[in-house]
Design a protein around this motif. Structure first.
Motif, mmCIF file in Angstrom:
data_model
loop_
_atom_site.group_PDB
_atom_site.id
_atom_site.type_symbol
_atom_site.label_atom_id
_atom_site.label_comp_id
_atom_site.label_asym_id
_atom_site.label_seq_id
_atom_site.Cartn_x
_atom_site.Cartn_y
_atom_site.Cartn_z
ATOM 1 N N LEU A 812 57.444 34.838 48.405
ATOM 2 C CA LEU A 812 56.331 34.900 46.752
ATOM 3 C C LEU A 812 55.136 34.274 47.232
ATOM 4 C CD1 LEU A 812 58.665 34.178 44.638
ATOM 5 C CD2 LEU A 812 58.079 36.361 45.199
ATOM 6 N N ALA A 813 54.902 32.942 48.046
ATOM 7 C CA ALA A 813 53.742 32.250 48.107
ATOM 8 C C ALA A 813 53.049 33.541 48.836
ATOM 9 C CB ALA A 813 54.099 31.309 48.851
ATOM 10 N N VAL A 814 53.113 33.542 50.760
ATOM 11 C CA VAL A 814 52.358 34.798 51.226
ATOM 12 C C VAL A 814 51.632 36.032 50.162
ATOM 13 C CG1 VAL A 814 52.151 36.025 53.136
ATOM 14 C CG2 VAL A 814 53.637 34.174 53.345
ATOM 15 N N GLY A 815 52.624 36.247 48.821
ATOM 16 C CA GLY A 815 53.015 37.654 48.928
ATOM 17 C C GLY A 815 52.147 37.305 47.562
ATOM 18 N N VAL A 816 51.781 36.662 46.625
ATOM 19 C CA VAL A 816 51.295 35.699 45.982
ATOM 20 C C VAL A 816 49.805 35.541 46.672
ATOM 21 C CG1 VAL A 816 50.054 34.143 44.086
ATOM 22 C CG2 VAL A 816 52.707 35.527 44.514
ATOM 23 N N MET A 817 49.420 35.097 47.491
ATOM 24 C CA MET A 817 47.661 34.970 48.459
ATOM 25 C C MET A 817 47.283 36.300 48.230
ATOM 26 S SD MET A 817 48.125 32.384 51.761
ATOM 27 C CE MET A 817 48.547 31.308 50.832
ATOM 28 N N ILE A 818 48.627 37.309 49.144
ATOM 29 C CA ILE A 818 47.643 38.424 49.550
ATOM 30 C C ILE A 818 46.908 38.824 48.448
ATOM 31 C CG2 ILE A 818 48.186 40.577 50.756
ATOM 32 C CD1 ILE A 818 50.268 38.685 51.966
ATOM 33 N N ASP A 819 48.118 39.180 47.746
ATOM 34 C CA ASP A 819 48.004 40.581 46.632
ATOM 35 C C ASP A 819 46.224 39.477 45.408
ATOM 36 O OD1 ASP A 819 49.125 42.405 45.074
ATOM 37 O OD2 ASP A 819 48.220 40.967 42.914
ATOM 38 N N ALA A 820 46.341 38.283 45.310
ATOM 39 C CA ALA A 820 45.648 37.726 44.232
ATOM 40 C C ALA A 820 44.260 38.109 45.578
ATOM 41 C CB ALA A 820 45.965 36.372 44.377
ATOM 42 N N PHE A 821 44.245 37.052 46.414
ATOM 43 C CA PHE A 821 42.782 36.592 47.375
ATOM 44 C C PHE A 821 42.308 37.513 47.927
ATOM 45 C CE2 PHE A 821 44.740 32.532 46.402
ATOM 46 C CZ PHE A 821 43.412 31.804 45.846
ATOM 47 N N LEU A 822 43.441 38.670 48.496
ATOM 48 C CA LEU A 822 42.736 40.177 49.376
ATOM 49 C C LEU A 822 42.610 41.447 48.422
ATOM 50 C CD1 LEU A 822 44.871 39.039 52.791
ATOM 51 C CD2 LEU A 822 42.300 38.863 51.838
ATOM 52 N N VAL A 823 44.049 41.329 48.032
ATOM 53 C CA VAL A 823 44.136 42.707 46.761
ATOM 54 C C VAL A 823 43.138 42.916 45.868
ATOM 55 C CG1 VAL A 823 45.239 44.321 46.217
ATOM 56 C CG2 VAL A 823 46.391 43.414 48.625
ATOM 57 N N ARG A 824 43.477 41.636 44.988
ATOM 58 C CA ARG A 824 42.896 41.444 42.904
ATOM 59 C C ARG A 824 41.526 41.599 43.670
ATOM 60 N NH1 ARG A 824 45.926 45.473 42.397
ATOM 61 N NH2 ARG A 824 48.439 44.982 43.129
ATOM 62 N N LEU A 825 41.080 40.605 44.800
ATOM 63 C CA LEU A 825 39.971 39.692 44.382
ATOM 64 C C LEU A 825 38.527 40.871 45.151
ATOM 65 C CD1 LEU A 825 40.935 36.081 43.904
ATOM 66 C CD2 LEU A 825 39.922 38.056 42.214
ATOM 67 N N LEU A 826 39.868 41.471 46.835
ATOM 68 C CA LEU A 826 38.600 41.674 47.286
ATOM 69 C C LEU A 826 38.645 43.901 47.426
ATOM 70 C CD1 LEU A 826 38.718 39.746 50.380
ATOM 71 C CD2 LEU A 826 36.460 39.966 48.904
ATOM 72 N N LEU A 827 39.777 44.646 47.849
ATOM 73 C CA LEU A 827 39.614 45.335 48.166
ATOM 74 C C LEU A 827 40.318 45.546 46.291
ATOM 75 C CD1 LEU A 827 41.143 47.499 49.823
ATOM 76 C CD2 LEU A 827 43.284 46.704 48.788
ATOM 77 N N VAL A 828 39.952 45.859 45.448
ATOM 78 C CA VAL A 828 40.332 46.860 44.691
ATOM 79 C C VAL A 828 38.682 46.627 43.904
ATOM 80 C CG1 VAL A 828 40.975 46.798 42.096
ATOM 81 C CG2 VAL A 828 42.676 46.609 43.566
ATOM 82 N N PRO A 829 37.987 45.673 43.643
ATOM 83 C CA PRO A 829 36.682 45.837 43.381
ATOM 84 C C PRO A 829 35.582 46.704 44.098
ATOM 85 C CG PRO A 829 37.453 43.500 43.604
ATOM 86 C CD PRO A 829 38.582 44.166 43.661
ATOM 87 N N ALA A 830 35.885 46.533 45.783
ATOM 88 C CA ALA A 830 34.866 46.836 46.378
ATOM 89 C C ALA A 830 35.512 48.494 46.369
ATOM 90 C CB ALA A 830 36.026 46.299 47.985
ATOM 91 N N ALA A 831 36.951 48.820 46.273
ATOM 92 C CA ALA A 831 37.299 50.322 45.558
ATOM 93 C C ALA A 831 36.633 50.666 44.644
ATOM 94 C CB ALA A 831 39.155 50.177 46.091
ATOM 95 N N MET A 832 36.704 50.830 43.932
ATOM 96 C CA MET A 832 35.823 50.445 42.167
ATOM 97 C C MET A 832 34.471 50.629 42.396
ATOM 98 S SD MET A 832 37.801 48.257 40.060
ATOM 99 C CE MET A 832 37.256 49.054 38.732
ATOM 100 N N THR A 833 33.981 49.948 43.327
ATOM 101 C CA THR A 833 32.515 49.825 43.785
ATOM 102 C C THR A 833 32.105 51.437 44.877
ATOM 103 O OG1 THR A 833 31.993 47.223 43.951
ATOM 104 C CG2 THR A 833 30.735 48.705 44.939
ATOM 105 N N ILE A 834 33.045 51.845 45.732
ATOM 106 C CA ILE A 834 32.696 52.778 46.045
ATOM 107 C C ILE A 834 33.029 53.705 45.128
ATOM 108 C CG2 ILE A 834 33.723 54.139 48.588
ATOM 109 C CD1 ILE A 834 34.046 51.733 49.848
ATOM 110 N N PHE A 835 34.257 54.000 44.876
ATOM 111 C CA PHE A 835 34.158 55.353 43.924
ATOM 112 C C PHE A 835 33.086 55.505 42.537
ATOM 113 C CE2 PHE A 835 38.916 55.447 45.435
ATOM 114 C CZ PHE A 835 38.625 56.590 45.927
ATOM 115 N N GLY A 836 32.329 54.282 43.065
ATOM 116 C CA GLY A 836 31.463 54.758 41.309
ATOM 117 C C GLY A 836 32.307 54.885 40.078
#
Length: 866
Positions: A812-836
């Motif tokens: 759970l600790a690793v999952g939250v760290m991955i999801d919050a810091f890598l997926v939600r704070l980086l991957l999701v907004p970056a992908a949204m930026t690409i799709f415009g």
């Protein structure tokens, strides 16, 4: 809903003491119920309908003795010398006292069993010696009879010759007498010749007498010969029986309860009910009785079956994690009151949910890890949910909003988001019941209860506490600025918002780097094996671990978890055929790979059910042992063909395999259900098609990367010293499906808090990149703080004193760290930026039919603040 929560927040602020007292009373009532109604927590897991449990159920019905739960006790001489007679007597007396305790069916004295095993082996050896002697005597008897037969035959031949000679003499005598009479011989001469008749008659009488003696001798020899034939048949029968006994001895030659050097003894405590039904007090009483025994110079260790309990829900690791979470809060908020408030409220919520769970254990059979998982979730979620409302309230206070108005608004806006997020987590956990796995569904239900209590406390007790705290929720500096009428200005906020975040500046680089990193982390997932921890996974300073190591060194790894194998015959087996059947079965079982010993353990009263204990030559959690269980089950077809019988396998290893297979079978279905649910929720909230797809893809990457990390640490042993993994093994069987449920809910929380601000900015006219940047700047601080709190709380459980909880906390600790810091704070907004602009696209017909879900209470905020 936002307006209703606004009124609820205002009510809680006005009636603060009433609300807080109500929660204290609820806590007291739950605690009282737990103390008075609390039932039994099981230390084992089972699933109705799986093959191992079917065998147990059949044994409970038809062979109750064989279904009893048991635990092992290891006695070891501290100085490494052999057990003395006094030691053996003292251990026997201690076990006899344990046998008198309630709930204990019997104790198996290792020295008595060892003596019985040796006596059986001596008896077989003595039988072979007697058989050899008998065969020699039989051979000698045959030779003697043959010699006597020859001697009698010679004597009979001589008698026949003598009789023939006498007949000739008699004929010559009679001819001489007749001739003498015809010649007119003197009477005296004739009388002398007649007198010879008596002599010849005497010879015939003697021959008759000798013949009778010879016939009697022949009859005696015939009787002796019959006796030898019978003896030969007995020897053949005895040889066959000894052959069966030899087969049994050969199959069980590696089995012992006393080590070869006589420094370790393995005792067994059998309970009067199956392992799932053994009360913790019964196990504890047996352990304490042995600890109190007067056994100087003898170390006593206990297997997992006797010591696994949840007497301490929170250990040192969990408390340290909670302390670090409070420190994170203090750094973020700058005030002790602000840091302590979420922690205190979370602890109250956890106390209520944990006490309720323990009270329900009196009517619902549950595993001992169930309340601990509820505590873990309740602490992390409770702190986060209170923080979201508290942070919104602080922001509004600093902007100049009146205290109670701010409390009501924070409850109506962030409280609304908390309620939606909590319901999402509750649905995800409750959906675990769809797996059809009882204990998994129960964990989900009790976890849902913990989340529900945390949400209720967040939207009622948090406003009440904030009302009592007043402006002290702000730091001195913030209060001074507020007193000087210097609220945060829109100009300052705009300046902050104009700073472009990394995901906006380099979206392609961010997406590629994040995906590559997550795929690398996910690589170990492909080799994941599922199981349940045994003594080797316990802390190195624990009794179960020492028991495991001592047993492995003294007897072999398989003695830590023997494999009960049950043969059910269609009809009772005759007593004369029982040994033969046991020998044939044991031989077939012993011929399998990785089998160290096979021991006939028990036979039912009706002689229809035979129980064997199969001891593997490898560790219980190894791949080879799993294969052995499958090989044993594969023999069922052979026994059906040869004996029309059924072969079943149960025990810890078989149960682990069955549970793991059942979970693995339902895992894709559950994951698919959760992904579909997440997409539906996000379409409803954000009115977009691409955002749910991006979020779902990110969630999948989170799941695989998290499970890959868990495999790397707990199955491969990477960083094992750091996380207390000294003996890597299979991953906790229910961990993947439980992680998916919890991480889904938490991922939706972070997605909601980050993207809702972006959507609101977009609907107010900001172009996509600016809206993404604005939403990130608006919410990332609280999301980072919330994620750090989750990581510290869950991370504390990664160092739990309970072996089953450690991988859950780590995952759970690793999952939250991955999801919050890598997926939600980086991957999701970056992908949204690409799709415009395409990010916000939704078919018009779907947009028309979807209800307007104002998750963060934007309408309420506009009404009261603008």
């Amino acid at each position: 809903m936002a307006a209703l929560l606004y009124r609820l927040g205002n009510f809680s602020a006005r009636k603060a003491w009433f609300v807080l007292l109500a929660w204290v009373l609820v806590l007291g009532a739950a605690g009282t119920a737990a103390l008075t109604l609390g039932g039994t927590l099981s230390s084992s897991m089972s699933i109705d309908g799986v093959r191992s449990q079917v065998v147990v159920d059949q044994l409970k019905k038809n062979f109750e003795v064989a279904s009893r739960g048991s635990g092992q006790v290891i006695f070891q001489k501290a100085d490494g010398t052999k057990f003395t007679s006094a030691d053996k007597a003292a251990i026997g007396a201690a076990l006899a006292e344990v046998e008198l305790l309630p709930g204990i069916a019997q104790t198996l004295n290792p020295f008595e069993i060892s003596d019985e095993i040796q006596a059986s082996r001596d008896k077989v050896a003595d039988g072979w010696e007697k058989l050899s002697t008998g065969e020699k005597e039989l051979a000698d008897g045959k030779l003697e009879i043959a010699a006597n037969k020859t001697k009698l035959a010679d004597g009979l031949e001589k008698l026949v010759a003598a009789e023939a000679k006498l007949k000739n003499q008699s004929a010559e005598l009679e001819a001489g007498i007749a001739q003498a009479k015809a010649a007119g011989a003197p009477q005296a001469q004739i009388d002398a010749m007649v007198a010879g008749r008596a002599q010849i008659a005497g010879g015939f009488a003697e021959i008759k007498k000798q013949r009778a003696i010879i016939v009697a001798g022949q009859e005696k020899l015939a009787a002796a010969e019959l006796k030898l034939v019978s003896g030969a048949e007995d020897l053949v029968s005895g040889k066959t029986e000894l052959g069966y006994a030899d087969q049994l001895m050969s199959a069980s030659k590696n089995f012992s309860t006393v080590s070869a050097d006589e420094t370790v003894a393995l005792a067994t405590i059998q309970f009067d009910v199956p392992g799932m039904d053994v009360e913790e007090t019964t196990r504890d009483a047996a352990v304490e009785k042995l600890k109190e025994s007067n056994l100087p110079g003898i170390n006593i260790e206990f297997s997992n079956d006797l010591t696994r309990s949840v007497s301490e829900i929170l250990g040192v690791g969990e408390i340290v994690g909670l302390g670090i979470a409070a420190l994170v809060l203090f750094v973020m908020l700058g005030t002790l009151i602000g840091a302590g408030l979420p922690v205190i409220l979370a602890v109250v919520g956890v106390g209520i949910s944990a006490a309720t769970t323990l009270a329900l254990s009196s009517v619902i059979s549950m595993d001992s890890t169930t309340p601990v998982l509820g505590v873990m979730l309740g602490l992390a979620v409770g702190i986060d949910y209170a923080l979201f409302i508290l942070n919104r309230h602080r922001r509004q206070l600093k902007a100049g909003v009146e205290l109670r108005e701010s409390i009501g608004l924070a409850t109506g806006t962030s409280g609304n988001a908390v309620l939606f997020a909590g319901i999402t987590v509750i649905i995800a956990l409750a959906a675990l019941n769809l797996t059809g796995i009882g204990f998994i569904g129960l964990m989900g239900s009790m976890g849902s209860l913990a989340i529900a209590v945390s949400v209720a406390i967040a939207i009622t007790a948090t406003p009440a506490a904030l009302s009592l705290v007043g402006n002290r929720i702000l730091s001195k500096k913030e209060r001074a600025a507020l007193a000087e009428k210097k609220p945060a200005t829109k100009k300052k906020a705009a300046a902050v918002a104009d700073k472009v975040v990394l995901a906006n500046r380099h979206p392609w680089l961010t997406v590629l780097a994040t995906i590559i990193l997550l795929l690398i982390a996910a690589m170990p997932f492909s080799s994941m094996r599922l199981g349940l921890p045994d003594g080797s996974a316990e802390s190195v300073d624990s009794s179960p671990y020492r028991a495991y190591v001592i047993t492995t060194d003294a007897f072999g790894p398989g003695f830590n978890s023997q494999i009960p194998t049950v043969l059910t015959m269609p009809a009772p087996v005759a007593e004369n055929d029982l040994t033969k059947l046991q020998a044939e079965v044991a031989t077939k079982l012993f011929a399998l790979d990785n089998v160290s010993a096979v021991v006939p353990a028990a036979v039912s009263d009706d002689n229809k059910i035979l129980l064997f204990q199969v001891v593997s030559s490898v560790e219980p959690s190894s791949v080879e042992t799993e294969k052995l269980v499958h090989d044993l089950r594969a023999l069922d077809a052979t026994f059906k063909s040869d004996y029309n019988a059924e072969l079943g396998v149960t025990g810890l290893t078989a149960t682990n395999i069955d549970i793991s297979k059942k979970i693995a079978d339902v895992l894709p279905l559950y994951l698919g259900t959760v992904i579909l649910l997440s997409m539906l929720l996000l379409v409803l909230v954000f009115r977009s098609i691409l955002i749910p797809l991006i979020a779902a893809g990110g969630f999948l990457l989170t799941v695989f990367a998290t499970l890959g990390s868990v495999v790397a640490v707990y199955q491969w042993g990477w960083l094992g010293e750091l996380f207390g993994v000294h003996n890597p093994g299979p991953i906790l069987s229910f961990l993947p499906i439980f992680l998916i449920g919890i991480l889904f809910g938490l991922a939706m929380d972070y997605q909601l808090f980050l993207v809702s601000g972006m959507r609101e900015a977009h609907t107010h006219g900001k172009e996509t990149n600016a809206a993404i940047n604005y939403g990130m700047k608006l919410s990332r601080a609280v999301v980072i703080a919330a994620a750090l709190i989750m990581v510290t709380v869950f991370g504390g459980f990664a160092f739990s004193h309970l072996s089953m909880i450690r991988p859950v906390g780590f995952g759970l600790a690793v999952g939250v760290m991955i999801d919050a810091f890598l997926v939600r704070l980086l991957l999701v907004p970056a992908a949204m930026t690409i799709f415009g602009k395409a990010t916000w696209w939704i078919p018009k017909w779907l947009d028309r039919i979807l209800p307007d879900v104002d998750v963060e209470g934007a309408a309420l905020e506009r009404e009261h603040l603008h």
